[in-house]
Write a protein that holds these residues in place. Structure first.
Motif, PDB file in Angstrom:
ATOM      1  N   LEU A   1       0.929  -1.027   0.080  1.00 42.65           N
ATOM      2  CA  LEU A   1       0.049  -0.067  -0.044  1.00 42.65           C
ATOM      3  C   LEU A   1       0.957   1.385  -0.086  1.00 42.65           C
ATOM      4  O   LEU A   1       2.114   1.182   0.128  1.00 42.65           O
ATOM      5  N   ASP A   2       0.050   2.199  -0.337  1.00 39.15           N
ATOM      6  CA  ASP A   2       1.202   3.815  -0.308  1.00 39.15           C
ATOM      7  C   ASP A   2       1.502   3.843   1.113  1.00 39.15           C
ATOM      8  O   ASP A   2       0.545   3.819   1.980  1.00 39.15           O
ATOM      9  N   ASP A   3       2.681   4.242   1.265  1.00 34.44           N
ATOM     10  CA  ASP A   3       3.046   4.525   2.711  1.00 34.44           C
ATOM     11  C   ASP A   3       3.410   5.859   2.921  1.00 34.44           C
ATOM     12  O   ASP A   3       4.005   6.179   4.034  1.00 34.44           O
ATOM     13  N   ASP A   4       2.824   6.924   2.306  1.00 35.04           N
ATOM     14  CA  ASP A   4       2.796   8.323   2.685  1.00 35.04           C
ATOM     15  C   ASP A   4       2.016   8.591   3.673  1.00 35.04           C
ATOM     16  O   ASP A   4       0.702   7.970   3.519  1.00 35.04           O
ATOM     17  N   PRO A   5       1.976   9.638   4.706  1.00 35.53           N
ATOM     18  CA  PRO A   5       1.081   9.870   5.653  1.00 35.53           C
ATOM     19  C   PRO A   5      -0.400  10.307   5.371  1.00 35.53           C
ATOM     20  O   PRO A   5      -1.178   9.855   5.646  1.00 35.53           O
ATOM     21  N   VAL A   6      -0.352  10.923   4.043  1.00 35.09           N
ATOM     22  CA  VAL A   6      -1.568  11.352   3.722  1.00 35.09           C
ATOM     23  C   VAL A   6      -2.615  10.195   3.216  1.00 35.09           C
ATOM     24  O   VAL A   6      -3.579   9.928   3.438  1.00 35.09           O
ATOM     25  N   GLU A   7      -1.708   9.016   2.297  1.00 32.71           N
ATOM     26  CA  GLU A   7      -2.532   7.962   1.814  1.00 32.71           C
ATOM     27  C   GLU A   7      -2.532   6.935   3.185  1.00 32.71           C
ATOM     28  O   GLU A   7      -3.520   6.172   2.888  1.00 32.71           O
ATOM     29  N   ILE A   8      -1.736   6.825   4.006  1.00 27.83           N
ATOM     30  CA  ILE A   8      -2.326   5.990   5.332  1.00 27.83           C
ATOM     31  C   ILE A   8      -3.319   6.456   5.932  1.00 27.83           C
ATOM     32  O   ILE A   8      -4.471   5.558   6.206  1.00 27.83           O
ATOM     33  N   GLU A   9      -3.383   7.687   6.044  1.00 28.35           N
ATOM     34  CA  GLU A   9      -4.872   8.319   6.559  1.00 28.35           C
ATOM     35  C   GLU A   9      -5.903   8.262   5.747  1.00 28.35           C
ATOM     36  O   GLU A   9      -7.038   7.946   6.207  1.00 28.35           O
ATOM     37  N   ARG A  10      -5.687   8.374   4.641  1.00 29.81           N
ATOM     38  CA  ARG A  10      -6.987   8.298   3.509  1.00 29.81           C
ATOM     39  C   ARG A  10      -7.441   6.598   3.810  1.00 29.81           C
ATOM     40  O   ARG A  10      -8.604   6.350   3.699  1.00 29.81           O
ATOM     41  N   PHE A  11      -6.472   5.747   3.837  1.00 33.55           N
ATOM     42  CA  PHE A  11      -6.747   4.297   3.833  1.00 33.55           C
ATOM     43  C   PHE A  11      -7.416   4.132   5.420  1.00 33.55           C
ATOM     44  O   PHE A  11      -8.767   3.167   5.298  1.00 33.55           O
ATOM     45  N   ILE A  12      -7.119   4.427   6.253  1.00 38.45           N
ATOM     46  CA  ILE A  12      -7.691   4.296   7.743  1.00 38.45           C
ATOM     47  C   ILE A  12      -9.077   5.086   7.425  1.00 38.45           C
ATOM     48  O   ILE A  12     -10.076   4.380   7.963  1.00 38.45           O
ATOM     49  N   THR A  13      -9.415   6.250   6.955  1.00 36.51           N
ATOM     50  CA  THR A  13     -10.242   6.891   6.854  1.00 36.51           C
ATOM     51  C   THR A  13     -11.493   6.187   5.990  1.00 36.51           C
ATOM     52  O   THR A  13     -12.567   6.115   6.438  1.00 36.51           O
ATOM     53  N   THR A  14     -11.074   5.694   4.920  1.00 35.18           N
ATOM     54  CA  THR A  14     -12.022   4.877   4.085  1.00 35.18           C
ATOM     55  C   THR A  14     -12.567   3.566   4.447  1.00 35.18           C
ATOM     56  O   THR A  14     -13.635   3.266   4.101  1.00 35.18           O
ATOM     57  N   HIS A  15     -11.614   3.047   5.090  1.00 35.74           N
ATOM     58  CA  HIS A  15     -11.784   1.427   5.725  1.00 35.74           C
ATOM     59  C   HIS A  15     -12.631   1.346   7.250  1.00 35.74           C
ATOM     60  O   HIS A  15     -12.697   0.382   7.690  1.00 35.74           O
ATOM     61  N   SER A  16     -12.580   2.372   7.898  1.00 34.10           N
ATOM     62  CA  SER A  16     -12.927   2.457   9.151  1.00 34.10           C
ATOM     63  C   SER A  16     -14.329   3.116   9.221  1.00 34.10           C
ATOM     64  O   SER A  16     -14.695   4.042   8.630  1.00 34.10           O
ATOM     65  N   PRO A  17     -15.061   2.887  10.525  1.00 32.17           N
ATOM     66  CA  PRO A  17     -14.620   1.837  11.373  1.00 32.17           C
ATOM     67  C   PRO A  17     -14.994   0.475  10.960  1.00 32.17           C
ATOM     68  O   PRO A  17     -16.137   0.406  10.364  1.00 32.17           O
ATOM     69  N   LEU A  18     -14.212  -0.495  11.444  1.00 30.64           N
ATOM     70  CA  LEU A  18     -14.700  -2.023  10.966  1.00 30.64           C
ATOM     71  C   LEU A  18     -15.513  -2.442  12.107  1.00 30.64           C
ATOM     72  O   LEU A  18     -15.478  -1.906  13.276  1.00 30.64           O
ATOM     73  N   ASP A  19     -16.622  -3.178  11.967  1.00 31.64           N
ATOM     74  CA  ASP A  19     -17.498  -3.520  12.970  1.00 31.64           C
ATOM     75  C   ASP A  19     -16.805  -4.505  14.095  1.00 31.64           C
ATOM     76  O   ASP A  19     -15.596  -5.049  13.859  1.00 31.64           O
ATOM     77  N   ASP A  20     -16.936  -4.292  15.503  1.00 33.45           N
ATOM     78  CA  ASP A  20     -16.347  -5.088  16.482  1.00 33.45           C
ATOM     79  C   ASP A  20     -16.089  -6.457  16.059  1.00 33.45           C
ATOM     80  O   ASP A  20     -14.982  -7.075  16.838  1.00 33.45           O
ATOM     81  N   ASP A  21     -16.972  -7.378  15.618  1.00 31.22           N
ATOM     82  CA  ASP A  21     -16.982  -8.680  15.180  1.00 31.22           C
ATOM     83  C   ASP A  21     -16.206  -9.070  14.140  1.00 31.22           C
ATOM     84  O   ASP A  21     -15.941 -10.329  13.695  1.00 31.22           O
ATOM     85  N   VAL A  22     -15.640  -8.167  13.262  1.00 27.57           N
ATOM     86  CA  VAL A  22     -14.909  -8.237  12.085  1.00 27.57           C
ATOM     87  C   VAL A  22     -13.174  -8.311  12.576  1.00 27.57           C
ATOM     88  O   VAL A  22     -12.906  -7.210  12.921  1.00 27.57           O
ATOM     89  N   LYS A  23     -12.575  -9.369  12.429  1.00 24.00           N
ATOM     90  CA  LYS A  23     -11.409  -9.559  12.753  1.00 24.00           C
ATOM     91  C   LYS A  23     -10.529  -8.669  11.688  1.00 24.00           C
ATOM     92  O   LYS A  23     -11.128  -8.852  10.509  1.00 24.00           O
TER      93      LYS A  23
END
Length: 80
Positions: free
Chosen positions: A17-39
């Motif tokens: 994955l892209d390892d630049d801070p902006v892209e890391i933040e984008r990844f986290i924002t795009t994919h969260s929050p995960l449901d509590d029951d999803v590992k």
């Protein structure tokens, strides 16, 4: 022998994955929050290779685990 210490951005690079801070933040924002029951390893956005890396890291007690745990916490933010 001490295990190497990895940075959060290095985990993203290891996962292909892209390892630049902006892209890391984008990844986290795009994919969260995960449901509590999803590992983390069962999240639907991983490729098979990424999923295998995450599973193998836990099985082997790899030095990536602290960064994987940090990613897990970022994608499963605590409820207020």
């Amino acid at each position: 022998m001490d295990k190497p210490t990895h940075h959060f951005s290095e985990l993203f690079k290891q996962l292909g994955l892209d390892d630049d801070p902006v892209e890391i933040e984008r990844f986290i924002t795009t994919h969260s929050p995960l449901d509590d029951d999803v590992k983390l390893v069962d999240a639907p956005f991983w490729s098979e290779g990424q999923r295998a890396f995450l599973k193998e890291s836990y099985t082997a007690d790899a030095d990536w685990i602290p960064m994987i745990d940090q990613l897990n916490e970022a994608l499963h933010p605590a409820k207020k």
